[in-house]
Design a protein around this motif. Structure first.
Motif, short mmCIF file in Angstrom:
data_model
loop_
_atom_site.label_atom_id
_atom_site.label_comp_id
_atom_site.label_asym_id
_atom_site.label_seq_id
_atom_site.Cartn_x
_atom_site.Cartn_y
_atom_site.Cartn_z
N GLU A 191 0.83 -1.20 0.00
CA GLU A 191 0.00 0.00 0.00
C GLU A 191 0.86 1.25 0.00
OE1 GLU A 191 -3.37 2.29 -0.16
OE2 GLU A 191 -3.14 0.12 -0.44
N ALA A 192 1.96 1.21 0.77
CA ALA A 192 2.87 2.36 0.80
C ALA A 192 3.50 2.59 -0.57
CB ALA A 192 3.94 2.13 1.86
N ARG A 209 2.20 1.75 -3.44
CA ARG A 209 1.17 2.27 -4.35
C ARG A 209 0.93 3.76 -4.10
NH1 ARG A 209 -3.02 -2.83 -3.88
NH2 ARG A 209 -1.98 -4.18 -5.42
N ARG A 210 0.89 4.12 -2.79
CA ARG A 210 0.70 5.54 -2.51
C ARG A 210 1.86 6.37 -3.05
NH1 ARG A 210 -1.06 3.90 2.71
NH2 ARG A 210 0.96 4.53 3.57
N ALA A 266 1.49 6.71 -6.68
CA ALA A 266 0.44 7.66 -7.02
C ALA A 266 0.91 9.08 -6.79
CB ALA A 266 -0.81 7.37 -6.21
N GLU A 267 1.62 9.28 -5.65
CA GLU A 267 2.12 10.62 -5.36
C GLU A 267 3.17 11.05 -6.38
OE1 GLU A 267 3.60 10.29 -1.44
OE2 GLU A 267 1.62 10.35 -0.46
N ASN A 326 -2.30 15.00 -3.57
CA ASN A 326 -2.08 14.63 -2.16
C ASN A 326 -3.03 13.47 -1.82
OD1 ASN A 326 -1.16 14.71 0.46
ND2 ASN A 326 -2.74 16.19 1.08
N SER A 327 -2.48 12.34 -1.30
CA SER A 327 -3.33 11.18 -0.98
C SER A 327 -3.40 11.01 0.53
CB SER A 327 -2.75 9.91 -1.62
OG SER A 327 -1.47 9.63 -1.09
N SER A 369 -5.28 8.58 3.96
CA SER A 369 -5.81 7.28 4.35
C SER A 369 -6.88 7.48 5.42
CB SER A 369 -4.68 6.39 4.89
OG SER A 369 -4.07 6.98 6.02
#
Length: 375
Positions: A214-215, A217-218, A221-222, A242-243, A245
Motif C-alpha cells: 500500500e505504501a 502504491r501511494r 500515485a504521489e 495529495n493522498s 488514508s
C-alpha cells in the motif's frame, strides 16, 4: 533541459509502478500458506476436541467402575464379617455336640437305659425315646445347617473376589486408555500450538507485506501526481496531488405406587443391605425411595434396584437367594411402610450408602452403613 527532466520523472514513475506490480505477485503464495495453516489448525482443533471428548467419556466410565469397586469392597467386608460369625457358630455348635457325645460315652448306655426305665408309663417311655433320638438328630441337622451357611458365605465371597478382580482389571485397562489419550492430546496440543504460532507469524508477514504494498502504491500515485504537476508547470501552473488514508426418627415423605412384586423386591434388597433392625432397614429403603422420586434416577423401585452397578446383591446372586427363600416379615413391614411414605429423618436427603467399615467417607451412620448425599 525540460524534456530531459520530464523523461526522468516518467522513468521514476514507471519504476515505482513496476515495483508495485512485483509486490502484488507475492500475496498468492502468502495466502496459500495462511490458508494451509488455517486448515491444519482447524483439523488439529477438531482432533483435539474429539480426544478430549473421549477422555471425558473414559473418566466417567472410570468413575462408574470406581463406584462399583467401592460397593463391592463394602460387600466383601460385610461377607467376611458374616463368615467370621458363621465360623464361630459352627465351632460353638460342634463343641456343644462333642460335650454331649462325651457325656453319653462316659456314662455309657446305662444313663440312657435309666432314663428309659424311669418312665412311668408307655407314653412316657416313648416320649423319652423320642427325646434321645431327637437330640442326636438336632445335633446332626444343626451342624449340617451351619456347614451349609458357611459354604454359601464362602461361595459368595469367592464370587465377590472374582468380580472385584474383573473390575480392577477393567479399571486398569481404562486407565491405560486414558493415559494414552492424554499423551495423544498433549502431542496434538503441541502440534496445534506450533501451527498456530506459524499461522500468527504468517499473518504478521502478510499484514506487513500489505502495508508495504500500500505504501508503494501511494508513493507511485504521489510520484505520478508530482510528475504530472511538474510537466504542467512548464506551460501552466497547477496544484500538486495529495493522498490520504483515511445440599433417628421416622418422618413422612411421599408415597410411591408399587406392585406386590416390587414390594417383595424392595424388602429383599434392604434385607441384603442392612441389619434386621427397623431403622437400619428403613435407612436403606429411604435411599431407594429418594432415588425413585428423583428425576436423576429411574422412577420405579425395580428400575432403581436393577440400575447398572448400583446394588451389588443384584449381580452377586445374593438378592436372588433372598427372593427365592422369601424376605423376612420385618423386611416386608419396613418395605410397605417406605412405600406408604415412611422415611428415616436422619437420611431423608441421602441418595447413596456404603458399608461403613470399608470406607472413610463422612456421612450419617445407621447400623453398619454410612449414608451420604452425593458420590
Amino acid at each position: 533541459m525540460k524534456t530531459g527532466k520530464k523523461r526522468w520523472i516518467q522513468s521514476g514513475i514507471a519504476l515505482l509502478c513496476s515495483f508495485a506490480i512485483v509486490l502484488s505477485v507475492f500475496p498468492v503464495s502468502a495466502d496459500n500458506d495462511i490458508s494451509s495453516l488455517e486448515d491444519q489448525a482447524s483439523t488439529l482443533q477438531d482432533q483435539l476436541a474429539g480426544i478430549n471428548k473421549d477422555i471425558l467419556a473414559l473418566s466417567d466410565e472410570i468413575s462408574g467402575t470406581q463406584m462399583q469397586l467401592e460397593i463391592l469392597n463394602g460387600d466383601m467386608e460385610r461377607t467376611e464379617d458374616e463368615l467370621a460369625v458363621a465360623k464361630e457358630n459352627e465351632v460353638r455348635q460342634y463343641e456343644d455336640m462333642k460335650d454331649r457325645i462325651k457325656y453319653m460315652y462316659e456314662h455309657g448306655n446305662a444313663t440312657l437305659l435309666e432314663m428309659l426305665f424311669s418312665a412311668e408309663d408307655m407314653a412316657d417311655f416313648l416320649n423319652k425315646a423320642d427325646f434321645i433320638e431327637n437330640l442326636s438328630t438336632y445335633d446332626r441337622d444343626a451342624l449340617n445347617e451351619l456347614k451349609e451357611i458357611h459354604q454359601q458365605i464362602t461361595d459368595h465371597q469367592e464370587t465377590l473376589k472374582a468380580q472385584q478382580a474383573s473390575l480392577n482389571d477393567l479399571q486398569s485397562r481404562l486407565k491405560d486408555q486414558q493415559d494414552s489419550l492424554q499423551a495423544k492430546a498433549s502431542a496434538t496440543s503441541t502440534d496445534l500450538a506450533d501451527v498456530q504460532n506459524r499461522l500468527e507469524k504468517a499473518r504478521e508477514e502478510e499484514a506487513r507485506r500489505i502495508a508495504e504494498e500500500e505504501a508503494a502504491r501511494r508513493a507511485a500515485a504521489e510520484a505520478a501526481a508530482s510528475g504530472a504537476g511538474s510537466a504542467d508547470s512548464s506551460g501552466s501552473s497547477g496544484s500538486s496531488g495529495n493522498s490520504g488514508s483515511s445440599g433417628g426418627s421416622v418422618t413422612t415423605g411421599g408415597s410411591v405406587s408399587a406392585t406386590a412384586d416390587e414390594l417383595t423386591l424392595l424388602a429383599a434388597i434392604i434385607q441384603c443391605e442392612a441389619y434386621q433392625d427397623y431403622n437400619c432397614l428403613l435407612a436403606v429403603a429411604t435411599v431407594i425411595m429418594n432415588r425413585v422420586q428423583s428425576p436423576r434416577f429411574p422412577n420405579s423401585i425395580s428400575g432403581v434396584v436393577y440400575a447398572s452397578g448400583q446394588f451389588s446383591p443384584t449381580w452377586t446372586g445374593r438378592l436372588d437367594q433372598v427372593l427365592n427363600s422369601g424376605p423376612s416379615s420385618l423386611s416386608l413391614q419396613v418395605a410397605q411402610d417406605a412405600i406408604n411414605g415412611a422415611r428415616l429423618s436422619s437420611v431423608a436427603d441421602c441418595y447413596y450408602f456404603l458399608y461403613a467399615p470399608s470406607t472413610n467417607r463422612t456421612g450419617v451412620i445407621v447400623g453398619d452403613n454410612v449414608f451420604f448425599q452425593s458420590w
